[in-house]
Design a protein around this motif. Structure first.
Motif, PDB file in Angstrom:
ATOM      1  N   LEU A  24      28.873  48.369  17.661  1.00 49.61           N
ATOM      2  CA  LEU A  24      29.417  47.108  17.188  1.00 49.61           C
ATOM      3  C   LEU A  24      30.794  46.921  17.801  1.00 49.61           C
ATOM      4  O   LEU A  24      31.469  47.896  18.128  1.00 49.61           O
ATOM      5  N   THR A  25      31.202  45.677  17.941  1.00 50.35           N
ATOM      6  CA  THR A  25      32.535  45.406  18.476  1.00 50.35           C
ATOM      7  C   THR A  25      33.580  45.680  17.409  1.00 50.35           C
ATOM      8  O   THR A  25      33.265  45.777  16.206  1.00 50.35           O
ATOM      9  N   VAL A  26      34.832  45.758  17.826  1.00 48.68           N
ATOM     10  CA  VAL A  26      35.932  45.947  16.880  1.00 48.68           C
ATOM     11  C   VAL A  26      35.968  44.782  15.897  1.00 48.68           C
ATOM     12  O   VAL A  26      36.145  44.976  14.692  1.00 48.68           O
ATOM     13  N   ALA A  27      35.767  43.567  16.398  1.00 48.82           N
ATOM     14  CA  ALA A  27      35.769  42.394  15.524  1.00 48.82           C
ATOM     15  C   ALA A  27      34.660  42.487  14.472  1.00 48.82           C
ATOM     16  O   ALA A  27      34.882  42.153  13.297  1.00 48.82           O
ATOM     17  N   GLU A  28      33.486  42.948  14.873  1.00 52.66           N
ATOM     18  CA  GLU A  28      32.375  43.082  13.929  1.00 52.66           C
ATOM     19  C   GLU A  28      32.666  44.137  12.872  1.00 52.66           C
ATOM     20  O   GLU A  28      32.368  43.939  11.687  1.00 52.66           O
ATOM     21  N   THR A  29      33.260  45.249  13.275  1.00 52.15           N
ATOM     22  CA  THR A  29      33.586  46.296  12.297  1.00 52.15           C
ATOM     23  C   THR A  29      34.663  45.813  11.325  1.00 52.15           C
ATOM     24  O   THR A  29      34.628  46.177  10.154  1.00 52.15           O
ATOM     25  N   LYS A  30      35.575  44.973  11.794  1.00 52.04           N
ATOM     26  CA  LYS A  30      36.607  44.430  10.896  1.00 52.04           C
ATOM     27  C   LYS A  30      35.997  43.476   9.876  1.00 52.04           C
ATOM     28  O   LYS A  30      36.415  43.441   8.723  1.00 52.04           O
ATOM     29  N   ILE A  31      35.008  42.700  10.293  1.00 50.48           N
ATOM     30  CA  ILE A  31      34.308  41.806   9.361  1.00 50.48           C
ATOM     31  C   ILE A  31      33.625  42.630   8.274  1.00 50.48           C
ATOM     32  O   ILE A  31      33.702  42.296   7.088  1.00 50.48           O
ATOM     33  N   LEU A  32      32.981  43.727   8.686  1.00 48.08           N
ATOM     34  CA  LEU A  32      32.335  44.596   7.699  1.00 48.08           C
ATOM     35  C   LEU A  32      33.360  45.209   6.764  1.00 48.08           C
ATOM     36  O   LEU A  32      33.151  45.271   5.544  1.00 48.08           O
ATOM     37  N   GLU A  33      34.463  45.657   7.325  1.00 41.71           N
ATOM     38  CA  GLU A  33      35.516  46.275   6.525  1.00 41.71           C
ATOM     39  C   GLU A  33      36.038  45.300   5.463  1.00 41.71           C
ATOM     40  O   GLU A  33      36.232  45.677   4.308  1.00 41.71           O
ATOM     41  N   LYS A  34      36.232  44.045   5.844  1.00 41.65           N
ATOM     42  CA  LYS A  34      36.705  43.037   4.890  1.00 41.65           C
ATOM     43  C   LYS A  34      35.699  42.807   3.775  1.00 41.65           C
ATOM     44  O   LYS A  34      36.067  42.407   2.672  1.00 41.65           O
ATOM     45  N   ALA A  35      34.424  43.052   4.057  1.00 39.62           N
ATOM     46  CA  ALA A  35      33.369  42.908   3.047  1.00 39.62           C
ATOM     47  C   ALA A  35      33.195  44.182   2.225  1.00 39.62           C
ATOM     48  O   ALA A  35      32.321  44.248   1.364  1.00 39.62           O
ATOM     49  N   GLY A  36      34.001  45.197   2.520  1.00 41.69           N
ATOM     50  CA  GLY A  36      33.897  46.463   1.793  1.00 41.69           C
ATOM     51  C   GLY A  36      32.783  47.363   2.298  1.00 41.69           C
ATOM     52  O   GLY A  36      32.340  48.266   1.600  1.00 41.69           O
ATOM     53  N   ILE A  37      32.342  47.104   3.536  1.00 37.02           N
ATOM     54  CA  ILE A  37      31.265  47.898   4.129  1.00 37.02           C
ATOM     55  C   ILE A  37      31.886  48.827   5.172  1.00 37.02           C
ATOM     56  O   ILE A  37      32.479  48.366   6.142  1.00 37.02           O
ATOM     57  N   ALA A  38      31.746  50.123   4.943  1.00 32.91           N
ATOM     58  CA  ALA A  38      32.321  51.105   5.862  1.00 32.91           C
ATOM     59  C   ALA A  38      31.419  51.281   7.079  1.00 32.91           C
ATOM     60  O   ALA A  38      30.198  51.379   6.953  1.00 32.91           O
ATOM     61  N   PHE A  39      32.038  51.297   8.247  1.00 33.54           N
ATOM     62  CA  PHE A  39      31.322  51.580   9.489  1.00 33.54           C
ATOM     63  C   PHE A  39      32.025  52.751  10.147  1.00 33.54           C
ATOM     64  O   PHE A  39      33.241  52.721  10.351  1.00 33.54           O
ATOM     65  N   ARG A  40      31.262  53.774  10.450  1.00 32.69           N
ATOM     66  CA  ARG A  40      31.845  54.976  11.050  1.00 32.69           C
ATOM     67  C   ARG A  40      32.422  54.673  12.431  1.00 32.69           C
ATOM     68  O   ARG A  40      31.788  53.995  13.241  1.00 32.69           O
ATOM     69  N   GLU A  41      33.579  55.222  12.671  1.00 35.35           N
ATOM     70  CA  GLU A  41      34.262  54.993  13.943  1.00 35.35           C
ATOM     71  C   GLU A  41      33.418  55.429  15.131  1.00 35.35           C
ATOM     72  O   GLU A  41      33.385  54.748  16.156  1.00 35.35           O
TER      73      GLU A  41
END
Length: 93
Positions: A24-41
């Motif tokens: 996933l792109t950095v932007a996509e991982t930030k969207i998930l993070e804002k939704a409270g969804i953790a994405f492994r680095e």
């Protein structure tokens, strides 16, 4: 055709501990993070973990689907695109 398995010995062989890398792109991982969804680095997941992640993204998508305009529509479209991208990266099994 749907095949049901009555015994675990009938299940297709799957190597224990197999992992896959979700990209996933950095932007996509930030969207998930804002939704409270953790994405492994590192993006490394088992198939079950990837499916759980997909469920979380789809849940976020559904939570904003009731709002057809504005910010919620943009979030809906982003969650849908991220969910589709994750789904495409999970091998059919």
């Amino acid at each position: 055709m749907i095949r049901t398995f009555t015994d675990k010995s009938e299940l297709p062989d799957k190597k224990e501990g197999e992992t896959l890398k979700l990209n996933l792109t950095v932007a996509e991982t930030k969207i998930l993070e804002k939704a409270g969804i953790a994405f492994r680095e590192d993006g490394v997941y088992s198939e079950d973990e990837a499916l759980d992640l997909l469920d979380q993204v789809r849940d976020a998508e559904i939570s904003v689907a009731q709002f057809p305009s504005g910010k919620e529509r943009i979030l809906f479209e982003r969650y849908a695109a991220i969910g589709d991208k994750i789904f495409e990266q999970i091998p059919e099994g």
